[in-house]
Design an enzyme around this catalytic site. Structure first.
Site, PDB file in Angstrom:
ATOM      1  N   GLN A 127       0.530   5.447   9.278  1.00  0.00           N
ATOM      2  CA  GLN A 127      -0.441   6.534   9.331  1.00  0.00           C
ATOM      3  C   GLN A 127      -1.852   6.030   9.616  1.00  0.00           C
ATOM      4  O   GLN A 127      -2.790   6.811   9.660  1.00  0.00           O
ATOM      5  CB  GLN A 127      -0.425   7.305   8.005  1.00  0.00           C
ATOM      6  CG  GLN A 127       0.888   8.015   7.728  1.00  0.00           C
ATOM      7  CD  GLN A 127       0.916   8.698   6.368  1.00  0.00           C
ATOM      8  OE1 GLN A 127      -0.070   8.725   5.636  1.00  0.00           O
ATOM      9  NE2 GLN A 127       2.072   9.244   6.006  1.00  0.00           N
ATOM     10  N   HIS A 189      -1.273   7.297   3.481  1.00  0.00           N
ATOM     11  CA  HIS A 189      -2.281   7.919   2.615  1.00  0.00           C
ATOM     12  C   HIS A 189      -3.622   7.183   2.673  1.00  0.00           C
ATOM     13  O   HIS A 189      -4.170   6.779   1.655  1.00  0.00           O
ATOM     14  CB  HIS A 189      -1.782   8.003   1.166  1.00  0.00           C
ATOM     15  CG  HIS A 189      -0.596   8.881   0.974  1.00  0.00           C
ATOM     16  ND1 HIS A 189      -0.107   9.211  -0.262  1.00  0.00           N
ATOM     17  CD2 HIS A 189       0.229   9.494   1.868  1.00  0.00           C
ATOM     18  CE1 HIS A 189       0.948   9.991  -0.133  1.00  0.00           C
ATOM     19  NE2 HIS A 189       1.169  10.174   1.165  1.00  0.00           N
ATOM     20  N   GLU A 288      -3.474  21.681  -0.575  1.00  0.00           N
ATOM     21  CA  GLU A 288      -4.591  22.280  -1.304  1.00  0.00           C
ATOM     22  C   GLU A 288      -5.820  22.518  -0.435  1.00  0.00           C
ATOM     23  O   GLU A 288      -6.073  21.781   0.515  1.00  0.00           O
ATOM     24  CB  GLU A 288      -5.010  21.355  -2.463  1.00  0.00           C
ATOM     25  CG  GLU A 288      -3.934  21.071  -3.475  1.00  0.00           C
ATOM     26  CD  GLU A 288      -4.418  20.163  -4.596  1.00  0.00           C
ATOM     27  OE1 GLU A 288      -3.601  19.856  -5.479  1.00  0.00           O
ATOM     28  OE2 GLU A 288      -5.614  19.761  -4.591  1.00  0.00           O
ATOM     29  N   TYR A 298      -9.760  16.267  -9.644  1.00  0.00           N
ATOM     30  CA  TYR A 298      -8.939  17.253  -8.949  1.00  0.00           C
ATOM     31  C   TYR A 298      -7.444  17.132  -9.254  1.00  0.00           C
ATOM     32  O   TYR A 298      -6.631  17.750  -8.589  1.00  0.00           O
ATOM     33  CB  TYR A 298      -9.266  17.229  -7.450  1.00  0.00           C
ATOM     34  CG  TYR A 298     -10.653  17.799  -7.258  1.00  0.00           C
ATOM     35  CD1 TYR A 298     -10.850  19.148  -7.022  1.00  0.00           C
ATOM     36  CD2 TYR A 298     -11.785  17.002  -7.452  1.00  0.00           C
ATOM     37  CE1 TYR A 298     -12.116  19.693  -6.935  1.00  0.00           C
ATOM     38  CE2 TYR A 298     -13.057  17.534  -7.371  1.00  0.00           C
ATOM     39  CZ  TYR A 298     -13.217  18.879  -7.120  1.00  0.00           C
ATOM     40  OH  TYR A 298     -14.480  19.420  -7.059  1.00  0.00           O
TER      41      TYR A 298
END
Length: 413
Positions: A127, A189, A288, A298
């Site tokens: 990624q 990520h 989200e 969060y």
């Protein structure tokens, strides 16, 4: 290829919605768009099963009932996973390909030759790659730009933010701003969205690299939003400056992987769209929308989806099944007055461009555009009143092949 759309959205107070779509296509020999007939139309709320505001399953009515007509033009093709679109004051749009190339879109034409830039120790793997660009607030005078990208050190990948000077013929390295340490050997990520807030500070989103608990560890930068000065130094008023065991760069924490970030022009608020669990770390879905504020937690991985817990920030809205948000931008132009101040989020798995109407710090309506017509959508930007969107069909998750991605432009019909 041109496509004309006419959309009207009416959202009821209990989260039920009706979306009416009339679609007329111009002749095309190379691409055919499809749209749901009224009897097949699925509301944005129903389509995601759970597009809910945390603690309240209702979505307030969207009072913008005037139909908006627009056409979609394919203005660039042959791109390899264009991760970011960054408009410049001179009318150019910088296009960042994940493989490490910077391209220039000018006068609706893509330059054939990449814009020269050297990224030391750069590595595009998994990624990771060339992730994002933002312009210095005084770019018009100093020509400084910031790039977020992944580098490899001793076989391990991590995020770097560096500053470059735009010479008009390429980007020349100026200085390193941030280097994510310690490094990890996985390739997921990274987060890596960057942008300047209304306070002139540089904000950086970092994913937790698949190590869930580190998102709650203030002594580690994974799973955080960072806040830095333009030169990479740490602002003295950051929320955790002076706190024992905490990294002073941290602005907010408890994030999984925020790949979309936009700054609301009227308020300066930071809006993020974040990837929820994939199913192997928690139940699937749970993407989200958050307003990110100083010092707040969060929740990941302590809470997810629409769960709540004292001291933790539940999302303003979550989506199950996953939409996989890739980029975000606020509309500030004058070509679509009905969209003024709306938040746009490009979705990968959801294969749509979502338009959110905002009331204070709440979402009052949702509309899905381009649904299932162009595949995975990654970046969205607003330039000269037009909305630009890039596809991400060649990223290894989509059905496209390498070099198969495009840039689309939405303009009034």
């Amino acid at each position: 290829m041109l496509t004309t759309h006419k959309l009207q959205l009416s959202l009821a107070l209990l989260g039920l919605a009706t979306l009416t779509i009339a679609c007329q296509q111009s002749p095309s020999t190379n691409q055919v768009s499809t749209a749901q007939t009224p009897s097949e139309a699925i509301s944005p709320v129903d389509q995601t099963n759970s597009a809910n505001q945390a603690g309240d399953s209702s979505v307030a009515a969207d009072k913008s009932t005037t139909p908006v007509q627009f056409k979609v033009e394919t203005i660039a093709t042959g791109l390899e996973v264009p991760w970011d679109l960054e408009p410049a004051p001179d009318g150019r749009i910088f296009v960042l390909e994940r493989a490490g190339r910077v391209r220039i879109l000018r006068n609706q034409q893509l330059d054939l030759t990449p814009y020269p830039v050297t990224l030391e120790n750069f590595r595009a793997r998994g990624q990771g790659g060339l992730m994002d660009m933002t312009l210095h607030p005084d770019y018009a005078n100093n020509k400084l730009v910031y790039l977020a990208y992944t580098v490899e050190t001793n076989g391990a990948m991590h995020t770097r933010v560096a500053r470059f000077r735009d010479t008009g013929t390429g980007l020349v390295f100026d200085r390193q701003i941030f280097n994510a340490e310690p490094v990890d050997n996985n390739t997921k990520h990274f987060g890596s969205r960057i942008g300047f807030g209304s306070d002139g500070k540089l904000y950086i989103s970092l994913g937790e690299r698949g190590k869930w608990d580190l998102a709650q560890d203030l002594g580690n930068l994974k799973g955080k939003t960072l806040r830095l000065e333009a030169d990479g130094t740490i602002p003295v008023d950051n929320p955790f400056v002076g706190r024992a065991g905490a990294k002073s760069e941290v602005f907010s924490y408890g994030h999984r992987n925020a790949q979309a970030m936009a700054f609301q022009p009227e308020t300066g608020l930071i809006w993020q769209a974040e990837h929820g669990p994939t199913g192997n770390d928690r139940p699937g879905g749970g993407d989200e929308i958050n307003v990110v504020e100083a010092g707040k937690n969060y929740g990941w991985p302590l809470i997810h989806h629409s769960q709540t817990q004292a001291g933790l920030e539940a999302p303003l809205m979550e989506f199950t099944p996953a939409t996989a948000p890739g980029g975000a931008a606020f509309y500030t132009g004058d070509r679509f007055p009905q969209w003024q101040g709306n938040l746009f989020v490009a979705n990968l798995r959801g294969q749509s461009l979502q338009r959110f109407t905002i009331n204070g710090q709440q979402i009052s309506g949702v509309e899905n555009l381009l649904s299932n017509e162009y595949g995975r959508l990654r970046a969205v930007a607003v330039a000269d009143g037009y909305v630009y969107v890039s596809t991400s069909n060649g990223d290894g998750y989509g059905a496209g092949s390498r070099g198969a991605d495009t840039i689309l432009r939405l303009s009034p019909q």
